[in-house]
Enzyme design. Structure first.
Site, short mmCIF file in Angstrom:
data_model
loop_
_atom_site.label_atom_id
_atom_site.label_comp_id
_atom_site.label_asym_id
_atom_site.label_seq_id
_atom_site.Cartn_x
_atom_site.Cartn_y
_atom_site.Cartn_z
N ASP A 384 0.85 -1.19 0.00
CA ASP A 384 0.00 0.00 0.00
C ASP A 384 0.88 1.24 0.00
OD1 ASP A 384 -2.09 1.77 0.20
OD2 ASP A 384 -2.45 1.43 2.33
N LEU A 385 1.84 1.27 -0.92
CA LEU A 385 2.79 2.37 -1.01
C LEU A 385 2.19 3.50 -1.84
CD1 LEU A 385 6.04 0.28 -1.56
CD2 LEU A 385 5.25 1.35 0.55
N GLU A 386 1.67 4.50 -1.18
CA GLU A 386 0.94 5.56 -1.84
C GLU A 386 1.83 6.71 -2.31
OE1 GLU A 386 -2.43 6.69 0.51
OE2 GLU A 386 -2.96 4.60 0.96
N ASN A 387 3.12 6.56 -2.12
CA ASN A 387 4.05 7.60 -2.55
C ASN A 387 4.99 7.11 -3.65
OD1 ASN A 387 3.25 9.69 -0.59
ND2 ASN A 387 3.95 8.18 0.90
#
Length: 560
Positions: A384-387
């Site tokens: 869930d790496l949103e960057n």
């Protein structure tokens, strides 16, 4: 090899038909007049300047060998042979080349000598031209060469095609018939083995999965890999030779096996995923055992970055969770697993700072996540790496983790809508790269504003169309239906925007799996294997009386 039909492209035959427009049509006696056209007999019949040529087993275009010729500063690596031809005849000249600068031509035609060339090519490329012989011409000199001081070039499947001048051995082939007897004798959770009957005159076979070419083989069997677990696929096979490709065989349908965890149980066909908060942000505080049974996968949020690049750790917020101890947490995970649920560790979140951008950090990631799986008993990992992420090294990290954890590892992803708009996006590419070990991608249909659907139209978040038209991008972009889930907030407090009522989620699920309850957008086909739905979070769901899971959970589990 005597009598062996070489693979020259159907396009060359098309060019041949054109070349005879003014001199009469090609006849059944037309042949490839080149000797040792595929270099299967080494350099027999060929002469290469300055000992510049040799034969190699890779790369090859057809058969088992090809020519490799290496130019020098004062030599262009010219390889040639004398080819017998007939006077007053038209020939099609072709060859497949790769590598550095490559030239193909003939001299001594008695009319206009011809040549063609191409600059560097990393893949096999066909060179084609044509020539007409003079009234007294009985032979021509066929040649290939590279360029001085440039990279080596490769040549295979050379053809001087036309009337038999006395040296040809390969008659004009006939397009083979479609293969018969296609079966799928065995499957795994990520592969299907196929077999079929030999087709007379075929030199190769092409396998199609759901209408798309996936592999080409020389024999009568193939194993298609990289498939999603517990998913049905349709396969067909064609036969081919120099004349072209046959019609497709009758289709055979095969379903991959479900993935099993270490306890021998499997996830349901359709699953509900929920994120469990390891912090108190105003939502109901829960123990793992408080999560309703409607949830099949529980993603513990979140692992924390460490000072070591790529490495993560997990720190239970015992104080924020009312004194929840690590021992209780571990025991509760085992309780959920005993009930057939999966508990995984989520990496990232809105404020996550985990970065995997080189081989060292990929190794650190795999090692540290595997340590957490062993320490707490997690069944797998959620990305869930949103960057942003690096597709190359995240793929490397996940494959290394899978090798450590084994085939039972659960792997989920929760990209934002923008991350899945195109297969060229690094998040989408990572998902495709690990498709054979991927459980589900639950795209976040919230906090995004309006987005493009697979039909190129713009849809506003918070609608059935938004869910279905964006899911369609993933379904048409290469993910299996069983790897696509709909991620939505559990309540209006769960996200800044994008909340939809559970009834809208259920309508979107119906639209995608059954073609019913659609909005203005209706997908071109149904996807009964669609994996299910996800929500942020089980805590916000509990705050709203579990209204989301009580409505969506039974609906997901009742899907076809």
């Amino acid at each position: 090899m005597p009598g062996r039909r070489r693979l020259w492209a159907a396009t060359a035959l098309a060019a041949l038909a054109l070349s005879f427009a003014g001199t009469g049509q090609a006849s059944a006696a037309d042949v490839n007049n080149t000797k040792n056209a595929g270099f299967e007999s080494g350099l027999s019949n060929w002469t290469c300047s300055a000992n510049s040529g040799t034969t190699v087993s890779s790369p090859v275009h057809g058969g088992t060998t090809a020519l490799k010729a290496t130019p020098a500063a004062q030599d262009n690596a010219r390889c040639s042979q004398t080819v017998a031809v007939r006077p007053n005849s038209t020939y099609s000249l072709s060859a497949w080349v790769q590598g550095g600068y490559a030239y193909l031509g003939v001299t001594g035609t008695g009319t206009t000598d011809v040549s063609t060339w191409t600059p560097d090519s990393s893949a096999w490329k066909q060179l084609t031209t044509r020539f007409t012989t003079g009234s007294a011409t009985t032979s021509v000199t066929l040649y290939t060469h590279g360029w001085y001081g440039q990279a080596a070039y490769y040549v295979d499947d050379v053809s001087v095609f036309g009337p038999d001048g006395g040296g040809g051995t390969d008659p004009d082939p006939v397009v083979p018939s479609a293969p018969a007897g296609l079966t799928a004798p065995s499957t795994t959770s990520s592969s299907v083995s196929l077999a079929w009957n030999t087709v007379s005159g075929a030199t190769g076979y092409t396998v199609y999965r759901d209408g798309t070419k996936v592999t080409a083989v020389g024999g009568t069997s193939a194993t298609v890999t990289g498939l999603a677990a517990d998913t049905s696929y349709s396969f067909q096979v064609t036969a081919s030779n120099a004349a072209g490709e046959s019609a497709r065989s009758a289709a055979v349908t095969a379903r991959t096996k479900p993935r099993q965890d270490g306890g021998g149980t499997t996830l349901p066909k359709h699953v509900v995923t929920g994120y469990w908060q390891n912090f108190n942000n105003g939502a109901a505080v829960q123990k793992i055992t408080d999560v309703p049974n409607h949830y099949d996968i529980i993603a513990v949020s979140f692992a924390d970055a460490t000072s070591t690049p790529g490495a993560v750790t997990f720190n239970l917020d015992s104080a924020g969770l009312g004194g929840y101890t690590v021992d209780q947490f571990k025991a509760d995970i085992r309780t959920k697993q005993a009930a057939g649920k999966k508990v995984i560790i989520s990496i990232g979140g809105e404020k996550g700072t985990v970065t995997v951008n080189d081989s060292a950090s990929a190794t650190n990631f795999a090692n540290s996540v595997h340590t957490l799986m062993q320490t707490y008993g997690f069944d797998g990992v959620d990305i869930d790496l949103e960057n942003g992420l690096n597709a190359t090294y995240m793929t490397q990290a996940l494959r290394a983790l899978s090798a450590k954890a084994g085939p039972s590892m659960i792997l989920t992803m929760a990209p934002q809508t923008i991350d899945m708009q195109s297969t060229s996006n690094s998040y989408f590419q990572t998902a495709l790269n690990v498709k054979d070990i991927l459980t589900v991608v639950n795209m976040q249909y919230y906090n995004s504003g309006s987005m493009l659907g697979c039909d190129g139209k713009v849809y506003s978040q918070g609608s059935v169309d938004f869910l279905t038209a964006l899911a369609c991008i993933q379904l048409e972009g290469g993910l299996a239906p069983s790897q696509v889930g709909l991620g939505v907030p559990a309540s209006t407090r769960g996200a800044g925007s994008g909340y939809v009522a559970p009834s809208v989620v259920n309508a979107a699920l119906d639209c995608l799996t059954k073609g019913t309850n659609c909005g203005s957008f209706k997908p071109s086909k149904t996807y009964p294997d669609l994996r299910g739905a996800m929500t942020w979070s089980t805590n916000w769901d509990a705050t709203a009386g579990n209204a989301w899971s009580n409505a969506v959970g039974p609906h997901v589990h009742a899907l076809p």
